[in-house]
Design a protein around this motif. Structure first.
Motif, PDB file in Angstrom:
ATOM      1  N   GLU A 182     -19.557 -17.466  19.580  1.00  0.00           N
ATOM      2  CA  GLU A 182     -18.885 -16.510  20.677  1.00  0.00           C
ATOM      3  C   GLU A 182     -17.384 -16.661  20.376  1.00  0.00           C
ATOM      4  OE1 GLU A 182     -18.665 -15.945  25.471  1.00  0.00           O
ATOM      5  OE2 GLU A 182     -19.863 -17.679  24.641  1.00  0.00           O
ATOM      6  N   ASP A 183     -16.772 -15.338  20.591  1.00  0.00           N
ATOM      7  CA  ASP A 183     -15.343 -15.528  20.569  1.00  0.00           C
ATOM      8  C   ASP A 183     -14.822 -15.812  22.042  1.00  0.00           C
ATOM      9  OD1 ASP A 183     -12.389 -15.282  20.413  1.00  0.00           O
ATOM     10  OD2 ASP A 183     -12.589 -13.036  19.721  1.00  0.00           O
ATOM     11  N   ALA A 201     -11.667 -16.954  22.878  1.00  0.00           N
ATOM     12  CA  ALA A 201     -10.203 -16.922  22.842  1.00  0.00           C
ATOM     13  C   ALA A 201      -9.720 -16.500  24.319  1.00  0.00           C
ATOM     14  CB  ALA A 201      -9.653 -16.277  21.805  1.00  0.00           C
ATOM     15  N   ASP A 219      -5.767 -15.931  23.372  1.00  0.00           N
ATOM     16  CA  ASP A 219      -6.139 -14.638  23.150  1.00  0.00           C
ATOM     17  C   ASP A 219      -4.594 -13.570  22.891  1.00  0.00           C
ATOM     18  OD1 ASP A 219      -5.669 -14.706  25.396  1.00  0.00           O
ATOM     19  OD2 ASP A 219      -6.990 -12.760  25.965  1.00  0.00           O
ATOM     20  N   PHE A 234     -18.801 -12.701  13.015  1.00  0.00           N
ATOM     21  CA  PHE A 234     -17.553 -13.084  12.409  1.00  0.00           C
ATOM     22  C   PHE A 234     -16.989 -11.788  11.887  1.00  0.00           C
ATOM     23  CE2 PHE A 234     -19.623 -17.113  11.729  1.00  0.00           C
ATOM     24  CZ  PHE A 234     -18.449 -17.894  12.581  1.00  0.00           C
ATOM     25  N   SER A 260     -15.354  -9.047  12.382  1.00  0.00           N
ATOM     26  CA  SER A 260     -14.245  -8.560  13.252  1.00  0.00           C
ATOM     27  C   SER A 260     -13.484  -7.418  12.343  1.00  0.00           C
ATOM     28  CB  SER A 260     -13.252  -9.340  13.835  1.00  0.00           C
ATOM     29  OG  SER A 260     -12.101  -8.602  14.458  1.00  0.00           O
ATOM     30  N   ASP A 285     -15.538 -25.425  14.846  1.00  0.00           N
ATOM     31  CA  ASP A 285     -15.305 -24.391  15.497  1.00  0.00           C
ATOM     32  C   ASP A 285     -14.209 -23.301  14.453  1.00  0.00           C
ATOM     33  OD1 ASP A 285     -16.797 -24.825  18.332  1.00  0.00           O
ATOM     34  OD2 ASP A 285     -14.969 -26.137  17.976  1.00  0.00           O
ATOM     35  N   HIS A 292     -10.676 -21.032  14.481  1.00  0.00           N
ATOM     36  CA  HIS A 292      -9.665 -20.152  14.986  1.00  0.00           C
ATOM     37  C   HIS A 292      -9.145 -19.283  14.045  1.00  0.00           C
ATOM     38  CE1 HIS A 292      -5.332 -19.464  16.163  1.00  0.00           C
ATOM     39  NE2 HIS A 292      -5.816 -19.507  17.245  1.00  0.00           N
ATOM     40  N   ASN A 305      -5.607 -12.803  18.944  1.00  0.00           N
ATOM     41  CA  ASN A 305      -6.442 -14.048  18.167  1.00  0.00           C
ATOM     42  C   ASN A 305      -7.678 -14.420  18.608  1.00  0.00           C
ATOM     43  OD1 ASN A 305      -4.055 -13.935  16.643  1.00  0.00           O
ATOM     44  ND2 ASN A 305      -2.872 -15.466  18.061  1.00  0.00           N
ATOM     45  N   ALA A 306      -8.398 -14.911  17.734  1.00  0.00           N
ATOM     46  CA  ALA A 306      -9.861 -15.163  17.978  1.00  0.00           C
ATOM     47  C   ALA A 306     -10.108 -16.906  17.934  1.00  0.00           C
ATOM     48  CB  ALA A 306     -10.788 -14.484  17.086  1.00  0.00           C
ATOM     49  N   TYR A 344     -13.772 -18.861  17.675  1.00  0.00           N
ATOM     50  CA  TYR A 344     -15.170 -18.701  17.622  1.00  0.00           C
ATOM     51  C   TYR A 344     -15.753 -19.932  17.813  1.00  0.00           C
ATOM     52  CZ  TYR A 344     -14.391 -14.325  15.118  1.00  0.00           C
ATOM     53  OH  TYR A 344     -13.849 -12.856  15.025  1.00  0.00           O
TER      54      TYR A 344
END
Length: 743
Positions: A236-237, A239, A245, A588, A590, A609, A611, A625-626, A628
């Motif tokens: 899950e994102d 951010a 974010d 992932f 995106s 994780d 980033h 920005n993300a 995960y």
């Protein structure tokens, strides 16, 4: 006087008035930081929009100020160029209206200005419809990475590919989506083989939440083709939930403990010439707070990439900012010395100041003296020569440039730099990814009889010159045999190539290369054998162990400045006998363009994780920005903070071997200490997955330069340790588990 210059002048005045040379109280930049900030503002002021294709507002101003033309063909071309700059600058609605005007004018014209012009206009209308719908889908704007004052920007909300579930779409967004889908269906009626139109049609249905059933079967793309066939729990994102974010253009990212409190912090950059470097500090309770000003960073602008290490062996992670990548104009990089979470730009005093275009560099102790040196890969292009640089660390806070005298006189379009001891002789070797030319492998020969260190180009005999269009690269031991292999990504593809790959048709994109080290100075190309003969139009990329099984996985961030080049970022999982794509399963995929990537256990719960700094190059290609969050795999792990004595303090280049027992018997897991790939920076702490291990038999560390070998036993699973060179014991480190998004 613009806002940034005004801020710099105020800060400078306050320092001169009473803060002194070091910057005084926390939050007041040092004098050297102020000087660099002033230089960066001056360069931004002098930037020529006709030379920098991404200075879209300046290019738009130039076009609108041109005197009127009486030539019909010139008028229509100028109108199309104006529409394109409006689109690239983020003014989607007026750009769409202008493109439609051009298209209507073409209907009245006996001929287009040049071949392919009308098709390009039609494609731009389609992508403008799609971007408008994606912008209308976003619930709200987010903080902009270009400022520390709380400014916000609107941006498109792209779906994951393939989508995870139903979308919430407003009436206005649905209307734009209907227009986008209708437009591309009409293009496909004209040109049934228009693969870009087919791709955008599928994306429009995804945004609307009507994919796949809302696509005619003849144009539909399969879920497996879109996201791979591999299995992985969905990440899950988070951010937005944790305060990471911030919106940016393309840039770099570091995730590491930057203030010395034992918790991972985040630093990001954005390539915008007036975009502020950002520093987010962990509050220990699952959120990150913007401490850019308090960290002394205000006024430091731009930067397409960041790499970090402890260059002065004081225990703090320092940062190197790389600027000017892809640009004709030369820019200075920045060395930021870290003193407990307060940063000072010491580029000039360290002897690292020069002005070249670059976005790649890497730290290593090439001469084994215990101090980390720096290679910077500069970009020679368009008949402009910018030789790459090798800076030897003198050990007193300063560097000397020695590239030519050690045999590294490189004048090429360098896009990736990585160090690794591929021949296991105790000396780090250098691999360079070069765009539109053969890549290069330089073997470190050590000192000659006079004491002069030398490198030798061994690319041809090693067999690692391809691909000829490449970008990020890294040394790693993907097959866990104790020898360092090489990955280098391709950088030549079109959207149509991606669709051809999805449908099993031949394409002309440049594929990556995975080179297995054969142990005799040569490498074998095992790209297809390992399942990686896939289009990876890679920019930001990095590797880490997603599932803690002891095998290294990797993520590639894809894209191109052209708004029509919408390609999902791609994740590949290492199964031991090959790689499988898990983009779709892991969430992932995106469509936000991918740059700096960090694999990191950001919440200290034992799993990795991810980033990711996201955003494109054009002024309007902004993205949040993300982060995960790993859902967990119940595998075992160990985290090692290395502390060199004779070797460099963070142990960059150390070779780590963990021998474990498990259900299938004994096993060795090998790692080379570093921060990962060439576009994104993992933590200096080495996080190693151990799979289903039931016991650690031993831990061996071969320290770089010094040759010290530490062999340790009595190491527990699922623990963090500090290992000091030559001591022979491991110090347990307590790490608080963090619930991301907590209060």
């Amino acid at each position: 006087m613009n806002r940034v210059r005004l801020a710099v002048s105020i800060i400078a005045a306050s320092i001169v008035a009473g803060c002194g040379e070091t910057g005084g109280a926390s939050g007041s930049p040092s004098r050297s930081t102020i000087e660099m900030a002033a230089r960066l503002v001056a360069l931004a002021d002098s930037a020529d929009p006709l030379l920098d294709e991404q200075l879209n507002t300046g290019r738009l101003r130039y076009l609108t100020n041109l005197p009127p033309s009486t030539n019909p063909a010139e008028m229509i071309v100028r109108a199309e160029r104006t529409a394109l700059e409006l689109l690239n600058a983020g003014h989607t609605q007026p750009a769409l209206e202008q493109f439609i005007f051009v298209d209507q004018a073409l209907e009245q014209s006996p001929a287009e200005p040049f071949g392919g012009f009308r098709r390009t206009v039609e494609e731009q209308i389609g992508i403008a419809f799609l971007r408008l719908s994606a912008e209308l889908t976003c619930p709200h704007a987010r903080p902009r990475a270009g400022a520390v004052t709380g400014a916000v920007e609107q941006f498109p909300c792209w779906p994951a590919v393939p989508p995870a579930g139903p979308a919430l779409v407003s009436d206005s967004a649905r209307a734009a989506l209907g227009a986008a889908r209708g437009w591309h269906l009409s293009l496909l009626e004209l040109r049934p083989d228009d693969l870009r139109a087919r791709w955008i049609l599928n994306l429009a249905a995804m945004i609307a939440g009507e994919w796949p059933d809302g696509i005619p079967p003849e144009y539909r793309l399969s879920e497996a083709a879109l996201g791979g066939s591999g299995e992985l729990p969905r990440f899950e994102d988070v951010a937005a939930r944790v305060g990471l974010d911030a919106v940016s253009l393309s840039g770099g990212a570091i995730v590491d403990d930057l203030n010395g409190d034992g918790l991972p912090d985040v630093m990001t950059s954005s390539r915008g010439l007036r975009h502020q470097l950002r520093y987010f500090e962990s509050n220990g309770a699952g959120r990150f707070l913007d401490r850019t000003v308090a960290a002394g960073l205000e006024g430091l602008l731009g930067g397409l990439n960041l790499v970090h290490t402890d260059y002065d062996n004081d225990g703090d992670a320092d940062v190197f900012v790389l600027r000017g990548g892809w640009l004709v104009q030369a820019y200075p990089n920045s060395l930021l010395r870290n003193d407990g979470g307060f940063f000072s730009d010491v580029t000039r005093e360290a002897g690292l100041y020069s002005e070249h275009p670059t976005q790649t560099g890497a730290w290593v102790d090439f001469d084994g003296d215990g101090w980390l040196d720096l290679f910077v890969g500069n970009e020679s292009r368009d008949s402009l020569t910018h030789r790459s640089e090798l800076y030897r660390n003198r050990g007193d806070g300063t560097f000397e440039e020695v590239a030519a005298e050690v045999g590294l006189d490189v004048a090429a379009f360098v896009k990736g730099v990585t160090w690794g001891d591929y021949d296991d002789d105790g000396r780090p070797d250098l691999y360079l990814s070069v765009l539109h030319a053969p890549n290069r492998l330089y073997r470190n020969l050590g000192p000659d009889p006079s004491g002069q260190w030398r490198f030798e180009d061994v690319t041809e005999q090693a067999g690692v010159g391809e691909p000829l269009a490449s970008f990020p690269t890294w040394f790693w031991d993907f097959d866990n045999d104790g020898r360092l292999d090489i990955y280098v990504a391709g950088y030549l593809a079109q959207t149509a190539d991606l669709v051809r790959e999805m449908t099993g048709e031949p394409h002309s994109a440049e594929l990556p290369r995975l080179y297995r080290n054969l142990g005799d100075g040569t490498f074998a190309d095992v790209t297809a054998e390992q399942g990686l003969d896939r289009i990876m139009y890679a920019m930001g990329s990095n590797y880490g162990d997603l599932d803690s099984d002891g095998r290294l996985d990797f993520l590639v961030g894809t894209g191109d400045p052209d708004f029509r080049q919408l390609m999902p970022n791609r994740m590949f999982r290492n199964l031991g006998d090959g790689f499988v794509e898990v983009t779709g399963a892991g969430g992932f995929g995106s469509l936000h363009k991918g740059h700096g990537v960090s694999f990191v256990d950001i919440d200290n719960d034992g799993d990795t994780d991810v980033h990711m700094e996201l955003g494109g190059a054009n002024e309007g290609d902004l993205s949040p920005n993300a982060l995960y969050e790993n859902p967990g795999f119940d595998n075992r792990w160990i985290a090692l903070t290395l502390e060199g004595d004779l070797a460099n303090r963070p142990g960059i280049g150390a070779r780590i071997t963990v021998t474990v027992d498990g259900p299938d018997g004994p096993r060795q897991i090998h790692r080379s200490a570093g921060t990962g790939g060439s576009f994104g920076s993992n933590p200096l702490r080495q996080e190693i997955g151990l799979g289903r291990a039931t016991r650690i038999e031993s831990l061996e560390i071969r320290w770089p330069g010094s040759g010290t070998i530490d062999r340790l036993t009595d190491i527990a699973l699922d623990r963090a340790y500090r290992i000091r060179e030559g001591i022979g014991t491991a110090e347990p480190l307590e790490r608080p588990n963090i619930r991301l998004g907590g209060i």
